[in-house]
Enzyme design. Structure first.
Site, PDB file in Angstrom:
ATOM      1  N   HIS A  72       0.023 -10.841   4.669  1.00  0.00           N
ATOM      2  CA  HIS A  72       1.168 -10.441   5.483  1.00  0.00           C
ATOM      3  C   HIS A  72       0.694 -10.200   6.910  1.00  0.00           C
ATOM      4  CE1 HIS A  72       4.476  -9.134   2.462  1.00  0.00           C
ATOM      5  NE2 HIS A  72       3.792 -10.180   2.006  1.00  0.00           N
ATOM      6  N   PRO A 292       2.825   8.106   0.794  1.00  0.00           N
ATOM      7  CA  PRO A 292       2.567   6.661   0.672  1.00  0.00           C
ATOM      8  C   PRO A 292       3.175   5.814   1.798  1.00  0.00           C
ATOM      9  CG  PRO A 292       4.148   7.387  -0.965  1.00  0.00           C
ATOM     10  CD  PRO A 292       3.624   8.612  -0.314  1.00  0.00           C
TER      11      PRO A 292
END
Ligand code: FAS
Ligand code: PHB
Length: 389
Positions: A72, A292
């Site tokens: 990515h 996270p």
């Protein structure tokens, strides 16, 4: 029995450390509380920094990661449906790789078994002895028998709820903690990802994240109340809420299906200092936790492994203790930068119950500044792809 390094915890930290040490002929025994399948059943991180990829390559376990992982080069950020792209590759020259922590852990277990390295599963009552001496040892119960392992060093890779951190006397430890007034409800579905990049969404209804594991396995999260339980959310309610938080054009093309896993993780920032006590070294979640949001949990565990592995290698190969003596100082310097980025990114994207109208305006201006300013984009990108070790 005796070994060079006892590693408590067979999660990604312990396994990566064990594999790197093995490659240098340094013997380590991994003690894991659960079974391999139980460990592999946990659904956790999904984004790997280039530093972690490099360590997997150094450990000789990156072949499947490169074959099946998704490179990515950027991500999407949206505010109330208005989406913009951040181009990591253009800004830093680096991408990230999307490859689930489960697969990282699987690859490391496979490698460990293929070289016949010793892992003891389903161990109980692990106790660390004489960590502040030159002759530390660990005792543990397995199949009803107490065992003892004498060693040179102990790596506490046993996560936030492990025993290693507690082995350091409270009088020697400083703990820093911030809890967040919400959690993440995560869902895994065998459906094609809604977009070819991740989408981090800030909406009037709260945060959402669209991620993935492969072309037919998607990972989605929505911010939820701490009082929520996964069972409170039907699949229909989850998909409906996710649709309301992501940009309309994404909501329209979202492919839904039965969720195969649903779980809620509370958000927490936590650091314990120091990360060393005598011959005990804390590594990964045993020493620190991040929300996270910035995908820094697994990746910061990896940077600890980098510092600890190189310190132990330097000790055994060069009889030089400089690396282990400076382990805590070096690891914490990077840990705190990851804590800062994760805290900042969480503040940028989540809606807080006590947020005033002014706070909301500041959050929106922060997002607009990230959208419009190249210097801010570069700072974001450098943190997201991973600061140097
Ligand atoms: P781990 O907790 O993974 O592993 C510790 C191991 O030690 C476990 O296998 C445990 O069974 C074992 N153990 C514990 N006590 C023991 C004892 N007394 N004796 C022997 N063994 C013992 N990070 C991200 O980057 N992105 C995410 O999306 C993300 N989602 C997460 C969701 C949840 C619910 C949780 C809890 C964490 C999440 N994280 C995420 C962070 C996570 O990926 C951790 O950073 C990562 O697992 C750290 O790896 P370890 O340090 O190996 O700790
Ligand atoms: C995931 O895919 O689980 C994931 C990705 C990015 C994050 C958090 C979790 O920031």
């Amino acid at each position: 029995m005796r070994t060079q390094v006892v590693i408590i915890g067979g999660g990604p930290s312990g396994l990566l450390l064990g594999q790197l040490l093995h490659r240098r002929g340094i013997e380590a025994v991994v003690l894991e509380r659960k079974t391999r399948d139980y460990v592999l059943g946990r659904i956790r991180a999904g984004v790997l920094e280039t530093g972690l990829v490099g360590l997997m390559e150094e450990a000789g376990v990156a072949e499947r990661l490169h074959r099946e992982g998704y490179v990515h080069e950027g991500t999407q950020i949206s505010l109330n449906g208005e989406m913009f792209h951040l181009d990591f590759k253009r800004l830093t020259g680096k991408p990230v790789i999307v490859y689930g922590q489960t697969e990282v852990t699987r690859d490391l277990y496979d490698a460990r078994e293929s070289v016949g390295a010793r892992t003891e599963f389903e161990v109980d009552h692990v106790v660390i002895h004489d960590a502040d001496s030159d002759h530390p040892f660990v005792t543990y119960d397995q199949h009803g028998q107490q065992q003892r392992l004498d060693c040179d060093f102990i790596a506490g890779c046993d996560g936030f709820h492990g025993v290693s951190r507690q082995a350091i006397p409270l009088s020697m430890r400083r703990e820093y903690e911030k809890t967040y007034p919400f959690g993440w409800l995560g869902a895994l579905s065998e459906t094609p990802p809604v977009h070819d990049e991740l989408i981090y969404a800030n909406s009037d209804r709260g945060f959402a994240l669209c991620s993935m594991r492969n072309a037919n396995l998607s990972r989605y999260y929505i911010q939820c109340a701490l009082s929520d339980h996964p069972g409170d959310w039907t699949d229909k309610a989850f998909w409906q809420e996710l649709r309301r938080r992501i940009p309309a054009e994404m909501a329209e093309k979202l492919v839904t299906g039965p969720t195969i896993e649903k779980s809620i993780a509370p958000l927490r920032s936590f650091v314990t200092e120091p990360m060393r006590w005598g011959r005990l070294f804390l590594c990964g979640d045993a020493a620190h936790i991040v929300p996270p949001t910035g995908a820094k949990g697994l990746n910061t565990a990896a940077s600890d492994v980098h510092y600890l592995y190189n310190g132990l290698r330097q000790f055994y190969e060069e009889r030089d203790s400089e690396g282990i003596d400076r382990y805590s100082e070096r690891a914490l310097l990077r840990v705190w930068k990851a804590e800062r980025f994760s805290w900042w990114f969480s503040g940028l994207l989540h809606r807080y119950p006590d947020q005033s109208p002014f706070d909301l305006k500041m959050q929106q201006a922060d997002i607009a500044f990230l959208r419009d300013n190249e210097a801010q984009q570069r700072a974001f990108a450098e943190n997201y792809v991973g600061l140097p070790y």
